[in-house]
Design an enzyme around this catalytic site. Structure first.
Site, PDB file in Angstrom:
ATOM      1  N   PHE A 180     -30.206   0.963 -13.113  1.00  0.00           N
ATOM      2  CA  PHE A 180     -31.598   0.496 -13.195  1.00  0.00           C
ATOM      3  C   PHE A 180     -32.544   1.579 -13.696  1.00  0.00           C
ATOM      4  O   PHE A 180     -33.648   1.287 -14.163  1.00  0.00           O
ATOM      5  CB  PHE A 180     -32.075  -0.042 -11.836  1.00  0.00           C
ATOM      6  N   LYS A 181     -32.119   2.838 -13.601  1.00  0.00           N
ATOM      7  CA  LYS A 181     -33.000   3.934 -14.016  1.00  0.00           C
ATOM      8  C   LYS A 181     -33.371   3.842 -15.489  1.00  0.00           C
ATOM      9  O   LYS A 181     -34.402   4.378 -15.899  1.00  0.00           O
ATOM     10  CB  LYS A 181     -32.353   5.266 -13.683  1.00  0.00           C
ATOM     11  N   ASP A 182     -32.549   3.151 -16.287  1.00  0.00           N
ATOM     12  CA  ASP A 182     -32.887   2.966 -17.703  1.00  0.00           C
ATOM     13  C   ASP A 182     -34.208   2.214 -17.882  1.00  0.00           C
ATOM     14  O   ASP A 182     -34.918   2.441 -18.854  1.00  0.00           O
ATOM     15  CB  ASP A 182     -31.792   2.153 -18.413  1.00  0.00           C
TER      16      ASP A 182
END
Ligand SMILES: *Cc1c(COP(=O)(O)O)cnc(C)c1O
Length: 459
Positions: free
Chosen positions: A108-110
């Site tokens: 999810f960090k993208d």
């Protein structure tokens, strides 16, 4: 919109200043001076796709970038995602998994770091400035941050990771990136050593200014902002207010959900799911925030005992009283614990700690019932959500959304242990056999500084 620090000594910053500052110079965290109320916009926003919603929401917080340019930066950031609407919504019986792992590095960090990269490129270009990013990673942050800025001419990125302690796949995701502005440092030490070196380098104000150092860890306000969008998006997909269950480490992701709720999105409850590193679960149960020892688990991105974004939540919990917050953080720093006297009277949030057996059981159950594979972090959230809905009358009818933080193929060992088969993903399979670039260094701050200087000088 202007930005101020939770500790009260910094205020009046523009968005771009907040973006470049990262951690506030008074050691607090930056927050907006007010929280916009979007209640009267919700009907209009109901039908919007993810990118369109981001383009409506972000300008409320960013008023120093040309609106048309900002729209374009947002669209470009999410063009690298494999899902047709950037994020997916997968129904599993009575629960929905909000799939946030369709970006280039499959976590999810993208969602935040792709945008952060575009924002850096734009702001640095306008100001004719450079930025040298120094970061420490235990796994997912490093590759997502690298992917966000690779190939940019105004940015160099240095990522330290502990030798032998990130997974082989995570190491490949960082070290096979061929762009000249990417510098991976394989440090002879632990993740804490990497993080301590980073903090010590940043604390040297002269060095920081001389080498234009910047940060990409989750204290950067722009990361929180990008994450608000998907809570808004998912909440508008259900007619009733939703419960969100968030697998949590540094509290950045769930803090974005908290702000989405304060902005007026239809959110009923937030469940903070932790693994055995349960400092937050203990806080919500007792009102005492007390450091414990870090346990290694099968959800390593959540192996954190001190949640750096928790300060932002406390600040609002204390009614934006910087003096009280500063006292709390100083007590915690000095004694390893601080408290608010009783469990927080915050009906909006609760927390559950999920152990290894429960995590594996959730992965197995979902695989058998639905033929769907959870990664171990999302499985922590799934288990916690099941428990909440089974035990609480109050939430039994509400839509429950489990935040899917990583693609299962990033954590093949744990998934195989639970389900008997090893998940794969073409992006990861393609990394095997590529040339690796990484610079080994001893656990020594002077060695890291010297490497930084020589790499920058060589350009
Ligand atoms: C970073 C990460 C988390 C924790 O997110 P926080 O914002 O630190 O709470 C959870 N799951 C995965 C897969 C991650 O990479």
């Amino acid at each position: 919109m202007k930005y101020k620090s939770t500790r009260g000594q910094v205020s009046g910053l523009s968005f771009s200043d907040a973006l470049l500052m990262g951690l506030a110079s008074d050691n607090g965290l930056l927050v907006p001076e007010s929280i916009p109320d979007v209640t009267d916009k919700l009907a209009q926003w109901q039908e919007l796709g993810f990118v369109a919603l981001a383009q409506e929401l972000m300008p409320l917080f960013i008023d120093d970038i040309d609106p048309e340019v900002l729209k374009k930066l947002i669209a470009e950031s999410y063009s690298s995602f494999a899902h047709e609407d950037v994020v997916g919504m997968q129904e599993l019986g009575s629960l929905t998994v909000l799939e946030l792992f369709h970006g280039p590095t499959l976590a999810f960090k993208d969602v935040a770091l792709q945008l952060l990269g575009k924002l850096f490129e734009h702001v640095l270009g306008q100001r004719q400035q450079r930025l040298n990013i120094l970061g420490a990673t235990s796994g997912d942050t490093g590759s997502a941050a690298i992917d966000g800025v690779r190939g940019q001419k105004n940015v160099d990125i240095f990522i330290m990771y502990p030798k032998g302690r990130v997974s082989p796949l995570q190491e490949l995701q960082m070290t096979t990136v061929a762009d000249d502005n990417v510098h991976c440092i394989e440090l002879e030490g632990s993740f804490d050593d990497c993080q301590n070196i980073m903090k010590t380098v940043f604390a040297d104000a002269d060095y920081k200014a001389k080498y234009q150092l910047g940060a990409v860890n989750s204290v950067n306000w722009a990361r929180v902002l990008a994450q608000i969008v998907y809570y808004g998006y998912a909440s508008l997909r259900h007619p009733e207010p939703s419960v969100f269950c968030v697998p949590t480490g540094n509290f950045g992701n769930v803090f974005a959900a908290y702000l989405a709720k304060r902005m007026g999105f239809p959110i009923k409850h937030l469940l903070v799911a932790t693994n055995d590193n349960d400092i937050l679960a203990r806080f919500f149960a007792t009102g005492t925030y007390a450091r414990g020892t870090v346990h290694q688990t099968i959800s390593p991105a959540m192996d954190i005992q001190v949640a750096s974004n928790f300060e932002r939540f406390l600040y609002y919990h204390f009614g934006q009283d910087s003096a009280r917050l500063t006292q709390f953080m100083e007590d915690f720093g000095a004694q390893g614990q601080a408290g608010i006297g009783a469990p927080p009277a915050e009906a909006l949030m609760s927390s559950v700690a999920v152990n290894r057996e429960q995590t594996l059981a959730a992965m197995r159950e979902v695989n058998e019932q639905f033929g769907y594979t959870l990664d171990p972090h999302t499985a922590v959230g799934y288990y916690a959500a099941k428990r909440l809905t089974e035990q609480s009358e109050e939430h039994s009818g509400a839509p429950v959304v489990v935040v899917g933080t990583a693609h299962p193929a990033k954590f093949p060992e744990a998934v195989e242990e639970a389900t008997g088969s090893e998940p794969t993903h073409p992006t990861l399979s393609a990394l095997h056999g590529l040339p690796k670039r990484s610079h080994p260094l001893p656990c020594d701050i002077e060695a890291v500084k010297a490497y930084l200087v020589s790499s920058l000088g060589a350009e």
